[in-house]
Design a protein around this motif. Structure first.
Motif, PDB file in Angstrom:
ATOM      1  N   LEU A   1      48.417  52.924  69.150  1.00  0.00           N
ATOM      2  CA  LEU A   1      49.875  52.905  69.088  1.00  0.00           C
ATOM      3  C   LEU A   1      50.445  54.306  69.242  1.00  0.00           C
ATOM      4  N   LYS A   2      51.589  54.394  69.885  1.00  0.00           N
ATOM      5  CA  LYS A   2      52.225  55.694  70.094  1.00  0.00           C
ATOM      6  C   LYS A   2      52.654  56.338  68.777  1.00  0.00           C
ATOM      7  N   GLY A   3      52.850  55.521  67.757  1.00  0.00           N
ATOM      8  CA  GLY A   3      53.271  56.062  66.466  1.00  0.00           C
ATOM      9  C   GLY A   3      52.150  56.575  65.597  1.00  0.00           C
ATOM     10  N   GLY A   4      50.891  56.525  66.074  1.00  0.00           N
ATOM     11  CA  GLY A   4      49.761  57.097  65.346  1.00  0.00           C
ATOM     12  C   GLY A   4      49.348  56.298  64.120  1.00  0.00           C
TER      13      GLY A   4
ATOM     14  N   ALA B   1      51.907  54.068  62.260  1.00  0.00           N
ATOM     15  CA  ALA B   1      52.267  52.876  63.028  1.00  0.00           C
ATOM     16  C   ALA B   1      51.180  51.820  62.923  1.00  0.00           C
ATOM     17  N   GLY B   2      49.903  52.245  62.918  1.00  0.00           N
ATOM     18  CA  GLY B   2      48.801  51.295  62.784  1.00  0.00           C
ATOM     19  C   GLY B   2      48.808  50.590  61.450  1.00  0.00           C
ATOM     20  N   VAL B   3      49.007  51.357  60.381  1.00  0.00           N
ATOM     21  CA  VAL B   3      49.064  50.776  59.042  1.00  0.00           C
ATOM     22  C   VAL B   3      50.256  49.828  58.924  1.00  0.00           C
ATOM     23  N   SER B   4      51.379  50.218  59.503  1.00  0.00           N
ATOM     24  CA  SER B   4      52.585  49.395  59.434  1.00  0.00           C
ATOM     25  C   SER B   4      52.421  48.083  60.192  1.00  0.00           C
TER      26      SER B   4
ATOM     27  N   PRO C   1      42.742  57.566  64.404  1.00  0.00           N
ATOM     28  CA  PRO C   1      43.805  57.239  63.446  1.00  0.00           C
ATOM     29  C   PRO C   1      44.875  56.298  63.982  1.00  0.00           C
ATOM     30  N   ASP C   2      45.068  56.266  65.302  1.00  0.00           N
ATOM     31  CA  ASP C   2      46.105  55.425  65.898  1.00  0.00           C
ATOM     32  C   ASP C   2      45.583  54.070  66.365  1.00  0.00           C
ATOM     33  N   VAL C   3      44.335  53.761  66.061  1.00  0.00           N
ATOM     34  CA  VAL C   3      43.664  52.577  66.618  1.00  0.00           C
ATOM     35  C   VAL C   3      43.787  51.373  65.685  1.00  0.00           C
ATOM     36  N   VAL C   4      44.077  50.226  66.276  1.00  0.00           N
ATOM     37  CA  VAL C   4      44.083  48.943  65.581  1.00  0.00           C
ATOM     38  C   VAL C   4      43.035  48.051  66.243  1.00  0.00           C
TER      39      VAL C   4
END
Length: 426
Positions: free
Chosen positions: A348-351, A354-357, A401-404
């Motif tokens: 995700l672009k939000g890092g 954003a992934g946690v959210s 860190p930005d990976v889902v």
């Protein structure tokens, strides 16, 4: 049946199973017993001395488990198999037969986070040392070989990124080094990839995932390809040297092309004890019957979801080998032409935040630490399954860190896309 070889779907339903000879029950019964009655003293002695096959004690073998073992061996094209309590247990039992204290094994850096942790930390107490190699750089496996190397370990489809490993190329390295290639085939299942056909000597699975398929039972399995000569060079004394606990039997000499499966049972499972419950074996057998139907639906859904995510403005990148633009697409076409699996990652672009959210906003996807369920699942690896790694190691393993990570289920793809769309929009 005629002499023709049964197809995959037929084996998934029938391999290893017959109607119960006593009751006529068509489904494999759950033999929920700890031990089995011997015919007489000679029969008992022959079983304990490995002079006859049969049931002694469920920690070592059980008729329900035996059907599961025969079925998975048939699906993978192996000579024999051993079911154990979990995928992690399978890895311990396999390596116990191969490694002595001070020995090394080479592992692909792109692995399930739990395996990275097990190899890096838990195995140190056994004196087993892991050397990491990059599956995108085959030469790194060659460079990692030393006189202490006893095995190479890879995943056919790597968790969490869903990248495809070049099994044949790494098999060539293993052959040159004179060591067995172990392939964790959990994410692919034999429906998509049969590693033995590409040079694997040993295949392991977490049965908990796609083979069981319903998120209700833990299990693991070891499949012996019957392709490795364990007597060469004296590297593997557990198989080539006389076993004092069995009156001097040499397992390689006595059991031939299924000697490794026997060693795992009578030296590993017997003494380490990670036995699979017959009830879990029954549940996993039931799941395997629908494996080809489920896996195709998993893959079809995963490709549709990946295509949707690849076009979403909040998504920085999608790592799915089934996409034509993916760096692993050519390997997917070679090894997994029916589909590139159902587990993949996107960033995700939000890092990190954003992934946690995102995982908290999804409604149909279940936020939990599993894959291979009929239900669609989601997790943020950097904060969970790979949290024990430092940032650099997370990135190298495909869990930045930005990976889902998504494990796509068998729901209607339109509903899965709609859930992702609302969560990304929120």
């Amino acid at each position: 049946m005629s002499d023709r070889l049964p197809g995959f779907s037929t084996l998934a339903v029938h391999a290893g199973a017959q109607p119960d000879p006593t009751t006529g029950a068509r489904a494999t019964p759950i033999y929920q017993t700890t031990s089995f009655v011997f015919n007489d003293a000679d029969h008992a002695a022959s079983l304990f001395g490995l002079q006859a096959f049969g049931n002694i004690y469920t920690r070592i073998g059980n008729p329900t488990n035996a059907v599961l073992e025969e079925r998975v061996a048939a699906l993978e094209g192996g000579t024999a198999a051993l079911a154990v309590a979990s995928g992690h247990a399978a890895q311990v039992v396999v390596l116990q037969q191969l490694l002595q204290p001070g020995d090394e094994f080479i592992a692909a850096r792109k692995l399930y986070g739990g395996s990275i942790n097990q190899f890096t930390h838990a195995f140190k107490s056994f004196g087993w040392n892991v050397v990491w190699a990059d599956p995108d750089d085959i030469a790194s496996f060659e460079r990692a070989v030393t006189p202490r190397t006893k095995a190479i370990f890879i995943e056919s489809i790597a968790n969490p990124a869903g990248s495809i490993t070049d099994i044949e190329a790494i098999s060539t390295v293993a052959r040159k080094a004179g060591v067995p290639l172990i392939v964790d085939n959990t994410l692919a299942s034999p429906y998509l990839i049969r590693p033995i056909d590409h040079g694997a000597d040993i295949v392991v699975h977490s049965l908990t995932k796609f083979l069981g398929g319903h998120g209700n039972s833990l299990g693991g399995i070891i499949v012996d390809a019957g392709t490795f000569d364990w007597s060469t060079g004296g590297k593997y004394p557990m198989l080539s040297e006389p076993r004092p606990e069995y009156h001097g039997i040499r397992l390689q000499e006595t059991f031939g092309n299924f000697a490794f499966a026997i060693a795992c049972r009578v030296l590993g499972l017997r003494d380490l004890g990670p036995a699979l419950s017959p009830f879990n074996a029954f549940m996993i057998l039931t799941g395997i019957e629908t494996l080809p139907l489920r896996m195709q639906k998993h893959c079809d859904n995963a490709k549709a979801v990946a295509e949707f995510l690849a076009g979403h403005p909040a998504v920085a990148a999608v790592n799915y080998a089934g996409l034509a633009s993916d760096k692993y697409n050519q390997l997917a076409r070679k090894y997994a032409p029916k589909g590139a699996g159902a587990v993949f990652t996107f960033s995700l672009k939000g890092g990190y935040d954003a992934g946690v959210s995102l995982v908290s906003k999804l409604q149909l996807f279940s936020h939990l630490a599993n894959v291979g369920d009929t239900r669609s699942l989601v997790i943020h690896p950097a904060s969970t399954t790979h949290s024990q790694l430092d940032d650099a190691a997370k990135v190298k393993s495909g869990a930045g860190p930005d990976v889902v990570r998504l494990s796509i289920g068998i729901e209607d793809k339109e509903d899965l896309i709609a859930d992702l769309e609302q969560a990304l929009g929120a």
